[in-house]
Design a protein around this motif. Sequence first.
Motif, PDB file in Angstrom:
ATOM      1  N   LEU A   1      -2.314  -5.335   7.327  1.00  0.00           N
ATOM      2  CA  LEU A   1      -1.238  -4.726   8.114  1.00  0.00           C
ATOM      3  C   LEU A   1      -0.157  -5.749   8.451  1.00  0.00           C
ATOM      4  O   LEU A   1       1.030  -5.409   8.487  1.00  0.00           O
ATOM      5  CB  LEU A   1      -1.813  -4.115   9.395  1.00  0.00           C
ATOM      6  N   VAL A   2      -0.563  -6.998   8.692  1.00  0.00           N
ATOM      7  CA  VAL A   2       0.425  -8.053   8.932  1.00  0.00           C
ATOM      8  C   VAL A   2       1.289  -8.249   7.691  1.00  0.00           C
ATOM      9  O   VAL A   2       2.516  -8.319   7.763  1.00  0.00           O
ATOM     10  CB  VAL A   2      -0.269  -9.375   9.314  1.00  0.00           C
ATOM     11  N   HIS A   3       0.645  -8.333   6.524  1.00  0.00           N
ATOM     12  CA  HIS A   3       1.388  -8.516   5.271  1.00  0.00           C
ATOM     13  C   HIS A   3       2.393  -7.393   5.046  1.00  0.00           C
ATOM     14  O   HIS A   3       3.495  -7.626   4.537  1.00  0.00           O
ATOM     15  CB  HIS A   3       0.424  -8.596   4.095  1.00  0.00           C
ATOM     16  N   GLU A   4       2.037  -6.188   5.442  1.00  0.00           N
ATOM     17  CA  GLU A   4       2.939  -5.050   5.262  1.00  0.00           C
ATOM     18  C   GLU A   4       4.219  -5.187   6.082  1.00  0.00           C
ATOM     19  O   GLU A   4       5.225  -4.567   5.763  1.00  0.00           O
ATOM     20  CB  GLU A   4       2.233  -3.746   5.655  1.00  0.00           C
ATOM     21  N   GLN A   5       4.180  -5.997   7.138  1.00  0.00           N
ATOM     22  CA  GLN A   5       5.329  -6.100   8.042  1.00  0.00           C
ATOM     23  C   GLN A   5       6.207  -7.316   7.771  1.00  0.00           C
ATOM     24  O   GLN A   5       7.261  -7.456   8.388  1.00  0.00           O
ATOM     25  CB  GLN A   5       4.839  -6.157   9.507  1.00  0.00           C
ATOM     26  N   LEU A   6       5.797  -8.203   6.870  1.00  0.00           N
ATOM     27  CA  LEU A   6       6.531  -9.457   6.678  1.00  0.00           C
ATOM     28  C   LEU A   6       7.959  -9.231   6.188  1.00  0.00           C
ATOM     29  O   LEU A   6       8.884  -9.928   6.614  1.00  0.00           O
ATOM     30  CB  LEU A   6       5.774 -10.371   5.702  1.00  0.00           C
ATOM     31  N   ASP A   7       8.135  -8.270   5.306  1.00  0.00           N
ATOM     32  CA  ASP A   7       9.494  -8.009   4.829  1.00  0.00           C
ATOM     33  C   ASP A   7      10.355  -7.441   5.957  1.00  0.00           C
ATOM     34  O   ASP A   7      11.561  -7.722   6.029  1.00  0.00           O
ATOM     35  CB  ASP A   7       9.478  -7.045   3.642  1.00  0.00           C
TER      36      ASP A   7
ATOM     37  N   HIS B   1       0.834  -1.199   0.000  1.00  0.00           N
ATOM     38  CA  HIS B   1       0.000   0.000   0.000  1.00  0.00           C
ATOM     39  C   HIS B   1       0.868   1.248   0.000  1.00  0.00           C
ATOM     40  O   HIS B   1       1.965   1.262   0.567  1.00  0.00           O
ATOM     41  CB  HIS B   1      -0.929   0.003   1.219  1.00  0.00           C
ATOM     42  N   SER B   2       0.364   2.273  -0.627  1.00  0.00           N
ATOM     43  CA  SER B   2       1.062   3.550  -0.641  1.00  0.00           C
ATOM     44  C   SER B   2       1.014   4.171   0.751  1.00  0.00           C
ATOM     45  O   SER B   2       0.302   3.684   1.643  1.00  0.00           O
ATOM     46  CB  SER B   2       0.406   4.499  -1.647  1.00  0.00           C
ATOM     47  N   GLY B   3       1.768   5.242   0.937  1.00  0.00           N
ATOM     48  CA  GLY B   3       1.787   5.901   2.234  1.00  0.00           C
ATOM     49  C   GLY B   3       0.417   6.329   2.703  1.00  0.00           C
ATOM     50  O   GLY B   3       0.036   6.104   3.861  1.00  0.00           O
ATOM     51  N   ALA B   4      -0.368   6.914   1.790  1.00  0.00           N
ATOM     52  CA  ALA B   4      -1.709   7.377   2.154  1.00  0.00           C
ATOM     53  C   ALA B   4      -2.626   6.203   2.469  1.00  0.00           C
ATOM     54  O   ALA B   4      -3.417   6.247   3.430  1.00  0.00           O
ATOM     55  CB  ALA B   4      -2.292   8.217   1.017  1.00  0.00           C
ATOM     56  N   GLU B   5      -2.506   5.126   1.669  1.00  0.00           N
ATOM     57  CA  GLU B   5      -3.344   3.945   1.906  1.00  0.00           C
ATOM     58  C   GLU B   5      -3.002   3.304   3.237  1.00  0.00           C
ATOM     59  O   GLU B   5      -3.896   2.868   3.978  1.00  0.00           O
ATOM     60  CB  GLU B   5      -3.140   2.937   0.769  1.00  0.00           C
TER      61      GLU B   5
END
Length: 297
Positions: A156-162, A133-137
């Motif tokens: 939100l979990v997926h965003e943290q996997l990396d 997701h972009s910053g705004a998203e």
Amino acid sequence: MDQNKLLECMEEIKSIAQSQQNQMTKEEIHQYLSDMELHEDQFDAVYQYLAMNGITISGYHPSVSFQEISSADDSINETENATGNAPEEYTSLSGSPDDNDNTAQDQGARRRISKAERNLELYRREVSALTSHSGAELTTLWDCFLAGDASTKEALVHEQLDKVFQIAKSYEKRGIALDEMIAEGNIGILMALERIGGAPADFRKGTAPDLERIHSVIEEEIRLAIENMIDSVTAAKDWESTVLAKTNLLHEAAKYLAEENGREATPWDLAEYTKIPLAEIHDLLDLRSTSERKAKP
């Protein structure tokens, strides 16, 4: 939620699963974790953690798992065996492919990337393929989460996997398998989200989400989960090393005393000679007897 208790339960479940040929059902997991009062989305994180440790959960199909990666890896190996050709994962230490044919093969200069390395690379690709997701998203997602919208948790979990991957890599020199640290780090994400969701007002700056504080807490919980696991494994290894050293000492002491006294050494003789407490000697002797019985066919 008690993180340490949950991790202890995870280790117990892994041991139980190993006795069941790494097969478990959701019902069994719910039963073993009945005291933890987990929500269904938290159970999803548990399922993923177990799947990444090679355990098949009946009825669960993770979006990112080492089981799927292993299947892909097996396909690579099958192709290699059928064609006689090396897969792309072969690399040379130096020189061109032609040079390798003439010199590197004879000298063993080519190396094959290990299965674990391939698995991790494929896992990384799976993570990269997830919707970002972009910053705004992302700000909007956090805003909804802080407002109590649990449906945003998976994204939100997926965003943290990396981030978990990168943090786990920083602990590689600690001697723990990277995939195990990643699995623990993913549990850390869950802990962070529970912490953030439990006090949403603390993670706002005015009316907007305080992204700096949010990311700080997520990294803190990921590192805490990984470090707790490393400490646990290290303590277990230290205990095993200590037991082995003392067992070897008792063995050598028993041989020496038998030669000196012309009879088999008693536990009391061993305690006096080695200065190891008598109760501990009994425990070590019992442990050794148990190990010898298990070793017999």
